[in-house]
Design a protein around this motif. Structure first.
Motif, mmCIF file in Angstrom:
data_model
loop_
_atom_site.group_PDB
_atom_site.id
_atom_site.type_symbol
_atom_site.label_atom_id
_atom_site.label_comp_id
_atom_site.label_asym_id
_atom_site.label_seq_id
_atom_site.Cartn_x
_atom_site.Cartn_y
_atom_site.Cartn_z
ATOM 1 N N GLU A 1 8.725 -23.978 -78.228
ATOM 2 C CA GLU A 1 7.554 -23.330 -78.944
ATOM 3 C C GLU A 1 6.711 -23.764 -79.183
ATOM 4 N N LEU A 2 6.049 -24.401 -78.285
ATOM 5 C CA LEU A 2 4.322 -24.014 -78.120
ATOM 6 C C LEU A 2 4.199 -22.743 -78.178
ATOM 7 N N ASP A 3 2.932 -22.455 -78.659
ATOM 8 C CA ASP A 3 2.299 -21.066 -78.575
ATOM 9 C C ASP A 3 1.464 -21.042 -77.110
ATOM 10 N N LEU A 4 1.109 -21.905 -77.071
ATOM 11 C CA LEU A 4 -0.610 -22.569 -75.910
ATOM 12 C C LEU A 4 -0.141 -23.752 -75.560
ATOM 13 N N ILE A 5 0.030 -23.789 -73.843
ATOM 14 C CA ILE A 5 -0.598 -25.452 -73.861
ATOM 15 C C ILE A 5 -1.938 -25.256 -73.013
ATOM 16 N N VAL A 6 -3.161 -25.967 -72.785
ATOM 17 C CA VAL A 6 -3.896 -26.081 -72.705
ATOM 18 C C VAL A 6 -3.806 -27.209 -71.385
ATOM 19 N N LEU A 7 -3.724 -27.101 -69.685
ATOM 20 C CA LEU A 7 -3.533 -27.473 -69.042
ATOM 21 C C LEU A 7 -4.999 -28.673 -68.717
ATOM 22 N N PRO A 8 -4.740 -29.966 -68.395
ATOM 23 C CA PRO A 8 -5.788 -31.009 -67.459
ATOM 24 C C PRO A 8 -5.915 -30.305 -65.961
ATOM 25 N N GLY A 9 -7.205 -30.747 -65.343
ATOM 26 C CA GLY A 9 -6.826 -30.610 -64.146
ATOM 27 C C GLY A 9 -7.748 -31.501 -63.390
ATOM 28 N N ALA A 10 -7.939 -31.305 -62.112
ATOM 29 C CA ALA A 10 -9.032 -31.818 -61.053
ATOM 30 C C ALA A 10 -10.344 -30.488 -61.063
ATOM 31 N N ALA A 11 -9.153 -29.582 -60.773
ATOM 32 C CA ALA A 11 -9.676 -28.354 -60.721
ATOM 33 C C ALA A 11 -8.743 -27.284 -60.569
ATOM 34 N N PHE A 12 -9.915 -26.320 -60.713
ATOM 35 C CA PHE A 12 -9.671 -24.792 -60.760
ATOM 36 C C PHE A 12 -9.942 -24.064 -60.152
ATOM 37 N N THR A 13 -8.628 -22.527 -60.357
ATOM 38 C CA THR A 13 -9.593 -21.413 -59.671
ATOM 39 C C THR A 13 -9.923 -20.282 -60.502
ATOM 40 N N ARG A 14 -11.093 -19.808 -60.691
ATOM 41 C CA ARG A 14 -11.165 -18.512 -61.938
ATOM 42 C C ARG A 14 -10.049 -17.899 -62.480
ATOM 43 N N ASP A 15 -9.398 -17.786 -60.895
ATOM 44 C CA ASP A 15 -7.290 -17.066 -60.809
ATOM 45 C C ASP A 15 -6.696 -17.818 -61.557
ATOM 46 N N GLY A 16 -6.340 -19.056 -62.320
ATOM 47 C CA GLY A 16 -5.659 -19.996 -62.392
ATOM 48 C C GLY A 16 -4.958 -20.293 -61.645
ATOM 49 N N ARG A 17 -5.552 -20.697 -60.425
ATOM 50 C CA ARG A 17 -4.639 -21.486 -60.076
ATOM 51 C C ARG A 17 -5.149 -23.653 -60.099
ATOM 52 N N ARG A 18 -4.668 -24.277 -59.810
ATOM 53 C CA ARG A 18 -4.317 -25.929 -60.408
ATOM 54 C C ARG A 18 -4.732 -26.434 -59.742
ATOM 55 N N LEU A 19 -5.560 -27.295 -59.615
ATOM 56 C CA LEU A 19 -5.895 -28.805 -58.762
ATOM 57 C C LEU A 19 -5.457 -30.109 -59.868
ATOM 58 N N GLY A 20 -3.596 -30.854 -59.704
ATOM 59 C CA GLY A 20 -3.521 -31.281 -60.937
ATOM 60 C C GLY A 20 -4.204 -32.715 -60.270
ATOM 61 N N TYR A 21 -3.863 -34.225 -61.223
ATOM 62 C CA TYR A 21 -4.126 -35.184 -60.082
ATOM 63 C C TYR A 21 -3.282 -35.477 -59.695
ATOM 64 N N GLY A 22 -1.870 -35.243 -59.217
ATOM 65 C CA GLY A 22 -1.230 -35.797 -58.707
ATOM 66 C C GLY A 22 0.122 -36.354 -58.881
ATOM 67 N N GLY A 23 -0.015 -36.595 -60.367
ATOM 68 C CA GLY A 23 1.088 -37.213 -60.888
ATOM 69 C C GLY A 23 2.857 -36.260 -61.764
ATOM 70 N N GLY A 24 2.782 -35.280 -60.794
ATOM 71 C CA GLY A 24 3.025 -34.409 -61.380
ATOM 72 C C GLY A 24 4.235 -34.058 -62.743
ATOM 73 N N PHE A 25 2.977 -34.820 -63.909
ATOM 74 C CA PHE A 25 3.718 -34.491 -65.416
ATOM 75 C C PHE A 25 3.958 -32.938 -66.025
ATOM 76 N N TYR A 26 2.737 -32.229 -65.659
ATOM 77 C CA TYR A 26 2.919 -30.616 -65.740
ATOM 78 C C TYR A 26 3.490 -30.341 -64.936
ATOM 79 N N ASP A 27 3.456 -30.265 -63.779
ATOM 80 C CA ASP A 27 4.306 -29.669 -62.580
ATOM 81 C C ASP A 27 5.901 -29.523 -63.216
ATOM 82 N N THR A 28 6.498 -30.564 -64.100
ATOM 83 C CA THR A 28 7.939 -31.014 -64.131
ATOM 84 C C THR A 28 7.997 -30.306 -65.704
ATOM 85 N N LEU A 29 6.896 -30.189 -66.513
ATOM 86 C CA LEU A 29 6.578 -29.612 -67.641
ATOM 87 C C LEU A 29 7.111 -27.813 -67.271
ATOM 88 N N LEU A 30 6.452 -27.420 -66.866
ATOM 89 C CA LEU A 30 6.180 -25.976 -66.302
ATOM 90 C C LEU A 30 7.241 -25.780 -65.414
#
Length: 196
Positions: A127-156
């Motif tokens: 029901e959220l309108d937007l999720i703002v993601l943390p990350g260790a690194a990003f590319t300008r086109d949106g690729r993301r390197l998380g912190y390795g826990g997989g919490f957001y991967d599971t959510l998304l």
């Protein structure tokens, strides 16, 4: 400040490349002084507030910063008319999102991260309108390197699969390339300081 990611063909493969990238980014962030991080965080908050107004996002998931992350708490005061939801960590790499209206509603949770207190109401992630993601690194086109826990991967991959995503980072966390895996979901946009 952008650079190439370590190649996944190195010894140890993709996990080793990701670990090396996280180490490199931690070093870059450590070189930023507190005043610079605060100024960049405020700039990012202003851009997120403008995005929320432009797209009429009313229910936005953000996060309470760990050391070295973008501080998004100013959004609570910048836009009190919006509903700001913060993650609560559960077993099984599961996140739930709870509305926080002011900083006094936080408690210290897993890994000493500020989390919503027990009285903060939950909203289903879909029901959220937007999720703002943390990350260790990003590319300008949106690729993301998380912190390795997989919490957001599971959510998304589950309840929030159709919610728009915005990554936030300091400019030193933007890279030209990142090693990605099939389950890695791209952010729809990346917001950083100084970027127009």
């Amino acid at each position: 400040m952008e650079s190439e990611a370590p190649q996944s063909g190195t010894i140890g493969g993709l996990p080793a490349a990701k670990r090396e990238l996280r180490r490199m980014i931690r070093g870059r962030i450590a070189e930023l002084d507190a005043a610079a991080r605060q100024a960049m965080s405020l700039d990012i908050c202003r851009k997120l507030a403008a995005l929320a107004r432009e797209k009429d996002y009313r229910r936005v998931a953000v996060f309470a910063a760990r050391p070295g992350e973008v501080d998004l708490l100013p959004l609570l005061d910048m836009m009190p008319e919006r509903e700001w939801y913060f993650p609560l960590v559960h077993e099984g790499r599961r996140l739930s999102f709870h509305r926080v209206c002011h900083g006094g509603e936080f408690v210290t949770g897993s890994w000493d991260i500020r989390e919503p207190g027990p009285a903060c109401p939950e909203l289903h992630a879909g029901e959220l309108d937007l999720i703002v993601l943390p990350g260790a690194a990003f590319t300008r086109d949106g690729r993301r390197l998380g912190y390795g826990g997989g919490f957001y991967d599971t959510l998304l991959a589950g309840p929030a699969r159709d919610v728009p995503l915005a990554g936030v980072c300091f400019p030193c966390q933007l890279l030209d390339d990142l090693p990605v895996e099939p389950h890695d979901k791209k952010a729809d946009m990346v917001v950083t300081s100084g970027m127009e």
